[in-house]
Scaffold this motif. Structure first.
Motif, PDB file in Angstrom:
ATOM      1  N   GLY A 108       1.075  -7.245   2.242  1.00 45.88           N
ATOM      2  CA  GLY A 108       0.430  -6.781   3.453  1.00 45.88           C
ATOM      3  C   GLY A 108      -0.614  -5.726   3.134  1.00 45.88           C
ATOM      4  N   ILE A 109      -1.577  -5.562   4.051  1.00 45.19           N
ATOM      5  CA  ILE A 109      -2.653  -4.605   3.840  1.00 45.19           C
ATOM      6  C   ILE A 109      -3.023  -3.965   5.166  1.00 45.19           C
ATOM      7  CG2 ILE A 109      -4.446  -6.402   4.054  1.00 45.19           C
ATOM      8  CD1 ILE A 109      -5.982  -4.848   1.832  1.00 45.19           C
ATOM      9  N   LYS A 110      -3.179  -2.642   5.120  1.00 50.89           N
ATOM     10  CA  LYS A 110      -3.544  -1.908   6.315  1.00 50.89           C
ATOM     11  C   LYS A 110      -4.956  -2.256   6.760  1.00 50.89           C
ATOM     12  CE  LYS A 110      -1.535   1.055   8.026  1.00 50.89           C
ATOM     13  NZ  LYS A 110      -0.632   1.021   9.194  1.00 50.89           N
ATOM     14  N   TRP A 111      -5.286  -1.929   7.991  1.00 48.81           N
ATOM     15  CA  TRP A 111      -6.594  -2.257   8.571  1.00 48.81           C
ATOM     16  C   TRP A 111      -7.733  -1.661   7.748  1.00 48.81           C
ATOM     17  CZ3 TRP A 111      -9.804   1.729   9.896  1.00 48.81           C
ATOM     18  CH2 TRP A 111      -9.214   3.003   9.989  1.00 48.81           C
ATOM     19  N   ASN A 112      -7.476  -0.510   7.080  1.00 45.65           N
ATOM     20  CA  ASN A 112      -8.531   0.155   6.323  1.00 45.65           C
ATOM     21  C   ASN A 112      -8.675  -0.378   4.900  1.00 45.65           C
ATOM     22  OD1 ASN A 112      -6.297   1.194   5.049  1.00 45.65           O
ATOM     23  ND2 ASN A 112      -6.534   3.271   5.841  1.00 45.65           N
ATOM     24  N   GLY A 113      -7.798  -1.292   4.512  1.00 44.47           N
ATOM     25  CA  GLY A 113      -7.888  -1.882   3.186  1.00 44.47           C
ATOM     26  C   GLY A 113      -7.392  -0.994   2.061  1.00 44.47           C
ATOM     27  N   ILE A 114      -6.884   0.162   2.390  1.00 39.20           N
ATOM     28  CA  ILE A 114      -6.484   1.106   1.352  1.00 39.20           C
ATOM     29  C   ILE A 114      -5.004   0.963   1.004  1.00 39.20           C
ATOM     30  CG2 ILE A 114      -6.207   3.558   0.822  1.00 39.20           C
ATOM     31  CD1 ILE A 114      -8.703   4.074   2.512  1.00 39.20           C
ATOM     32  N   ASN A 115      -4.169   0.900   1.990  1.00 41.15           N
ATOM     33  CA  ASN A 115      -2.728   0.831   1.765  1.00 41.15           C
ATOM     34  C   ASN A 115      -2.255  -0.611   1.727  1.00 41.15           C
ATOM     35  OD1 ASN A 115      -3.200   3.392   3.837  1.00 41.15           O
ATOM     36  ND2 ASN A 115      -1.971   3.833   2.023  1.00 41.15           N
ATOM     37  N   THR A 116      -1.470  -0.909   0.691  1.00 38.81           N
ATOM     38  CA  THR A 116      -0.928  -2.252   0.536  1.00 38.81           C
ATOM     39  C   THR A 116       0.575  -2.202   0.330  1.00 38.81           C
ATOM     40  OG1 THR A 116      -1.382  -2.181  -1.838  1.00 38.81           O
ATOM     41  CG2 THR A 116      -3.070  -3.174  -0.428  1.00 38.81           C
ATOM     42  N   LEU A 117       1.199  -3.340   0.553  1.00 37.01           N
ATOM     43  CA  LEU A 117       2.649  -3.475   0.436  1.00 37.01           C
ATOM     44  C   LEU A 117       2.939  -4.834  -0.173  1.00 37.01           C
ATOM     45  CD1 LEU A 117       5.300  -2.004   1.334  1.00 37.01           C
ATOM     46  CD2 LEU A 117       5.181  -3.361   3.434  1.00 37.01           C
ATOM     47  N   TYR A 118       3.881  -4.878  -1.107  1.00 33.81           N
ATOM     48  CA  TYR A 118       4.187  -6.134  -1.791  1.00 33.81           C
ATOM     49  C   TYR A 118       5.688  -6.385  -1.840  1.00 33.81           C
ATOM     50  CZ  TYR A 118      -0.613  -6.014  -3.492  1.00 33.81           C
ATOM     51  OH  TYR A 118      -1.989  -5.981  -3.568  1.00 33.81           O
ATOM     52  N   ALA A 119       6.055  -7.643  -1.800  1.00 38.54           N
ATOM     53  CA  ALA A 119       7.428  -8.022  -2.088  1.00 38.54           C
ATOM     54  C   ALA A 119       7.698  -7.773  -3.569  1.00 38.54           C
ATOM     55  CB  ALA A 119       7.652  -9.488  -1.755  1.00 38.54           C
ATOM     56  N   ASP A 120       8.912  -7.404  -3.899  1.00 40.54           N
ATOM     57  CA  ASP A 120       9.252  -7.123  -5.300  1.00 40.54           C
ATOM     58  C   ASP A 120       8.970  -8.320  -6.202  1.00 40.54           C
ATOM     59  OD1 ASP A 120      12.172  -5.054  -4.573  1.00 40.54           O
ATOM     60  OD2 ASP A 120      10.038  -4.574  -4.677  1.00 40.54           O
ATOM     61  N   SER A 121       9.144  -9.504  -5.666  1.00 39.86           N
ATOM     62  CA  SER A 121       8.998 -10.715  -6.471  1.00 39.86           C
ATOM     63  C   SER A 121       7.560 -10.978  -6.919  1.00 39.86           C
ATOM     64  CB  SER A 121       9.518 -11.915  -5.695  1.00 39.86           C
ATOM     65  OG  SER A 121       8.810 -12.072  -4.479  1.00 39.86           O
ATOM     66  N   VAL A 122       6.587 -10.338  -6.279  1.00 38.85           N
ATOM     67  CA  VAL A 122       5.192 -10.603  -6.624  1.00 38.85           C
ATOM     68  C   VAL A 122       4.457  -9.365  -7.130  1.00 38.85           C
ATOM     69  CG1 VAL A 122       5.136 -12.434  -4.898  1.00 38.85           C
ATOM     70  CG2 VAL A 122       4.193 -10.178  -4.336  1.00 38.85           C
ATOM     71  N   LYS A 123       5.098  -8.215  -7.122  1.00 36.04           N
ATOM     72  CA  LYS A 123       4.454  -6.980  -7.580  1.00 36.04           C
ATOM     73  C   LYS A 123       3.951  -7.123  -9.001  1.00 36.04           C
ATOM     74  CE  LYS A 123       6.718  -3.416  -4.818  1.00 36.04           C
ATOM     75  NZ  LYS A 123       7.735  -2.342  -4.807  1.00 36.04           N
ATOM     76  N   GLY A 124       2.720  -6.693  -9.205  1.00 35.97           N
ATOM     77  CA  GLY A 124       2.130  -6.766 -10.529  1.00 35.97           C
ATOM     78  C   GLY A 124       1.478  -8.098 -10.837  1.00 35.97           C
ATOM     79  N   ARG A 125       1.711  -9.097  -9.995  1.00 33.81           N
ATOM     80  CA  ARG A 125       1.122 -10.433 -10.214  1.00 33.81           C
ATOM     81  C   ARG A 125       0.141 -10.804  -9.099  1.00 33.81           C
ATOM     82  NH1 ARG A 125       4.188 -14.884 -10.032  1.00 33.81           N
ATOM     83  NH2 ARG A 125       5.707 -14.017  -8.564  1.00 33.81           N
ATOM     84  N   PHE A 126       0.427 -10.392  -7.879  1.00 29.66           N
ATOM     85  CA  PHE A 126      -0.413 -10.732  -6.727  1.00 29.66           C
ATOM     86  C   PHE A 126      -1.166  -9.494  -6.253  1.00 29.66           C
ATOM     87  CE2 PHE A 126       2.224 -14.526  -4.883  1.00 29.66           C
ATOM     88  CZ  PHE A 126       2.238 -15.106  -6.139  1.00 29.66           C
ATOM     89  N   THR A 127      -2.370  -9.729  -5.722  1.00 29.22           N
ATOM     90  CA  THR A 127      -3.160  -8.648  -5.145  1.00 29.22           C
ATOM     91  C   THR A 127      -3.740  -9.100  -3.818  1.00 29.22           C
ATOM     92  OG1 THR A 127      -3.771  -7.842  -7.352  1.00 29.22           O
ATOM     93  CG2 THR A 127      -5.081  -7.073  -5.484  1.00 29.22           C
ATOM     94  N   ILE A 128      -3.470  -8.337  -2.772  1.00 22.39           N
ATOM     95  CA  ILE A 128      -4.040  -8.609  -1.460  1.00 22.39           C
ATOM     96  C   ILE A 128      -5.257  -7.713  -1.259  1.00 22.39           C
ATOM     97  CG2 ILE A 128      -2.532  -6.956  -0.275  1.00 22.39           C
ATOM     98  CD1 ILE A 128      -2.509  -8.887   2.130  1.00 22.39           C
ATOM     99  N   SER A 129      -6.278  -8.275  -0.623  1.00 23.06           N
ATOM    100  CA  SER A 129      -7.483  -7.499  -0.325  1.00 23.06           C
ATOM    101  C   SER A 129      -8.108  -8.049   0.952  1.00 23.06           C
ATOM    102  CB  SER A 129      -8.478  -7.550  -1.480  1.00 23.06           C
ATOM    103  OG  SER A 129      -8.873  -8.877  -1.747  1.00 23.06           O
TER     104      SER A 129
END
Length: 123
Positions: free
Chosen positions: A50-71
């Motif tokens: 997930g990504i905040k409206w401002n594009g700065i704060n993101t949140l990831y499931a543990d299973s994808v951390k370090g592999r996926f990037t939301i923007s």
């Protein structure tokens, strides 16, 4: 109303990469937190990133951390999911979602959904 259309899915070998696209229309997404969810056959839908409206704060499931990037690019009304080091366990239909509330792991907190794009990772 916000319409969301996902694209970029496909078939890829384990270890490969894909970039998913979510194109929004109807309203600017600048006022929404955005997220990607996925649902594998026989499994419940799960939060991916997930990504905040401002594009700065993101949140990831543990299973994808370090592999996926939301923007996101609010000017283009687009959200992206860069997926690297893909695993067969990542095989699922991926959905883009928008919420007028804060980014959440819960699908029920999201107001708008796309139709999904299939990602298949072969071993």
């Amino acid at each position: 109303q916000v319409q969301l259309v996902e694209s970029g899915g496909g078939l890829v070998q384990a270890g490969g990469s894909l970039r998913l696209f979510c194109a929004a229309s109807g309203r600017t997404i600048g006022g929404y937190d955005m997220a990607w969810f996925r649902q594998a056959p026989g499994k419940e839908r799960e939060f991916v990133a997930g990504i905040k409206w401002n594009g700065i704060n993101t949140l990831y499931a543990d299973s994808v951390k370090g592999r996926f990037t939301i923007s996101r690019d609010n000017a283009k009304n687009m959200v992206y999911l860069q997926m690297n080091s893909l695993k067969p366990a990542d095989t699922a239909v991926y959905y883009c979602a928008a919420t007028s509330r804060s980014t959440s792991y819960r699908g029920s907190d999201y107001d708008y959904w796309g139709q999904g794009t299939q990602v298949t990772v072969s071993s």
